[in-house]
Write a protein that holds these residues in place. Structure first.
Motif, PDB file in Angstrom:
ATOM      1  N   PHE A 180       0.715  -1.174   0.355  1.00  0.00           N
ATOM      2  CA  PHE A 180      -0.018  -0.103   0.558  1.00  0.00           C
ATOM      3  C   PHE A 180       1.108   1.235  -0.305  1.00  0.00           C
TER       4      PHE A 180
ATOM      5  N   TYR B  58       2.358   3.259  -2.143  1.00  0.00           N
ATOM      6  CA  TYR B  58       2.642   3.200  -3.493  1.00  0.00           C
ATOM      7  C   TYR B  58       2.743   2.218  -4.964  1.00  0.00           C
TER       8      TYR B  58
ATOM      9  N   MET C 192      -3.286  -1.499  -4.678  1.00  0.00           N
ATOM     10  CA  MET C 192      -4.907  -1.081  -4.938  1.00  0.00           C
ATOM     11  C   MET C 192      -5.292  -1.393  -5.784  1.00  0.00           C
ATOM     12  N   TYR C 193      -5.431  -1.468  -7.090  1.00  0.00           N
ATOM     13  CA  TYR C 193      -5.523  -1.676  -8.544  1.00  0.00           C
ATOM     14  C   TYR C 193      -7.370  -3.066  -7.955  1.00  0.00           C
TER      15      TYR C 193
ATOM     16  N   PHE D  34      -6.745  -4.932  -5.783  1.00  0.00           N
ATOM     17  CA  PHE D  34      -7.612  -4.859  -4.064  1.00  0.00           C
ATOM     18  C   PHE D  34      -9.196  -3.947  -4.374  1.00  0.00           C
ATOM     19  N   GLU D  35      -9.145  -2.782  -4.656  1.00  0.00           N
ATOM     20  CA  GLU D  35     -10.790  -2.505  -4.773  1.00  0.00           C
ATOM     21  C   GLU D  35     -11.319  -2.916  -5.429  1.00  0.00           C
TER      22      GLU D  35
ATOM     23  N   PRO E 116       5.634  12.416  -4.383  1.00  0.00           N
ATOM     24  CA  PRO E 116       6.199  11.685  -5.953  1.00  0.00           C
ATOM     25  C   PRO E 116       6.804  12.549  -6.639  1.00  0.00           C
TER      26      PRO E 116
ATOM     27  N   PRO F 116      -5.982   1.150   1.141  1.00  0.00           N
ATOM     28  CA  PRO F 116      -4.759   1.990   0.314  1.00  0.00           C
ATOM     29  C   PRO F 116      -4.854   3.092   0.546  1.00  0.00           C
TER      30      PRO F 116
ATOM     31  N   LEU G 282      -3.157   5.968  -0.811  1.00  0.00           N
ATOM     32  CA  LEU G 282      -2.513   6.970  -1.737  1.00  0.00           C
ATOM     33  C   LEU G 282      -1.944   6.313  -3.116  1.00  0.00           C
ATOM     34  N   SER G 283      -2.451   7.146  -3.821  1.00  0.00           N
ATOM     35  CA  SER G 283      -1.786   6.307  -5.458  1.00  0.00           C
ATOM     36  C   SER G 283      -0.832   6.846  -5.716  1.00  0.00           C
TER      37      SER G 283
ATOM     38  N   ASP H 222      -0.036  11.157  -5.428  1.00  0.00           N
ATOM     39  CA  ASP H 222      -0.532  11.553  -4.024  1.00  0.00           C
ATOM     40  C   ASP H 222       0.872  11.722  -3.257  1.00  0.00           C
TER      41      ASP H 222
ATOM     42  N   VAL I 224      -8.202   8.530  -3.882  1.00  0.00           N
ATOM     43  CA  VAL I 224      -7.744   6.351  -3.653  1.00  0.00           C
ATOM     44  C   VAL I 224      -9.622   6.407  -2.633  1.00  0.00           C
TER      45      VAL I 224
END
Lengths: 242, 242
Positions: A109, A111, A115-116, A118-119, A158, B146, B148-149, B152, B238
């Motif tokens: 989790f 970065y 997560m994509y 997971f969602e 970032p 999650p 952040l993507s 972020d 997110v």
């Protein structure tokens, strides 16, 4: 998650495999890798997967493997249709009662692209995240650089952000870590110069991996930074103490 | 580090032992624990050491053990004289050629007290840091959240900061993690309420340990939070995606 999924389906594991050195994986992730019949991992459109390379010494022969190949367009949103396809493929294995271990560089989790998945999967399936050693901890360890002390704020930034956003974030007090430096190195260095922070900044590339590079940012000349590189700026009180 | 220290002295290992579950230690830290003749760890003035409890299943019998007992005065500077004493004790073992493994909760350089030993020992001895799974990754994993993507910013904020500092930091865009919540819970919650962020915030205590608690912050009533607790506020994009 439905009661049926819980009682009969497999588990999708988001496995942090750590920052690069194969022995920086956790005992838990190692154990799960020994038993999961299906292994999935992010990979570039062509070529090898870094996550798989990190975990390679721990993957038994004969596993079903799914390379999650997604277009990498810097700064753009990940390909939703691509993740839909891979999530469906993983869901089929789970529905058939097979566990799926999804390898994630560093921590899932932090970065991570996990997560994509997971969602898309968490509502209907058992999904468990196994945290891993992040690139942040690895870079600080590689540099032998305590970043912050007890009351310092840490800002993780970032590198692809705009000049103005970078400057605003880097100007705040505390410790800073700029991730995903890559082709943004010159831009980031110029901002750090303007803020008078370049002298304190440390550059780290391929932390804990073969070919690791650790340098004061000021000593870095005309280098092409890889995507997995980081610039660390310790908090002033820590820099003064050290 | 002198050439003599390199050729003859022992190594001081700053060993991240992870956030709490004993199997979230890395293979590398586990291996070093099997061989280091001296084990040191932070401990409260009286009572048990959390770092030692985490690593306990992996510590062989018959090791020399050093409990680094320091006064914990929230918000104040660590006791320099106390760290001088323990650093000298560790240095004696190193000079005699004995490796010393210093156990660190989570990751050694992520708000860890190991930096105070590192500063005292690194110039004259071989000191190596083994990064570990941080409480941040553990809390996000425990919460299935999650944070952040890709673009972020993440801001990590010590809970003991003043109202005004908390508000300024929590108001910045991106994901936020407030560490060391403890007795500052009500203050932090009030700031999140004022900023309209309380609805999105998740509270995590004792992540990956027995007695783990994960709750929406809004559902938390009149609780005494322990020192090792965290409030996570995911980035808006997110939170919207999920």
């Amino acid at each position: 998650m439905t009661a049926q999924a819980e009682s009969q389906g497999g588990t999708c594991w988001g496995l942090g495999v750590g920052p690069g050195a194969p022995d920086l994986i956790t005992l838990r992730a190692h154990r799960i890798l020994q038993s999961a019949p299906v292994i999935a991992y992010p990979a570039p459109e062509t070529g090898d997967s870094l996550a798989r390379a990190i975990a390679a010494p721990h993957i038994p022969a004969g596993r079903v493997e799914i390379a999650i190949r997604t277009p990498m367009v810097p700064g753009h949103h990940p390909a939703h249709a691509t993740y839909d396809t891979y999530a469906a493929q993983i869901a089929d294995h789970l529905a058939a009662g097979r566990d799926v271990a999804v390898l994630c560089e560093g921590d899932p989790f932090f970065y991570g692209s996990f997560m994509y998945l997971f969602e898309r999967l968490a509502a209907g399936h058992r999904v468990e995240v196994v945290p891993g050693v992040s690139s942040l901890g690895a870079c600080a360890a590689a540099a032998g650089l305590p970043l912050l002390s007890r009351m310092d704020v840490l800002t993780v930034i970032p590198g692809p952000l705009s000049d103005a956003d970078l400057e605003r974030r880097l100007a705040t007090p505390g410790a800073k870590a700029v991730m995903k430096v890559g082709r943004h190195l010159d831009k980031i260095r110029a901002v750090l110069d303007r803020l008078g922070l370049a002298e304190r900044a440390r550059y780290v590339e391929r932390a804990t991996m073969d070919g690791q590079v650790v340098r004061p940012l000021a000593d870095l000349d005309g280098r092409d930074a890889p995507y997995f590189s980081m610039i660390l700026v310790p908090a002033p009180d820590v820099a003064d103490d050290a």
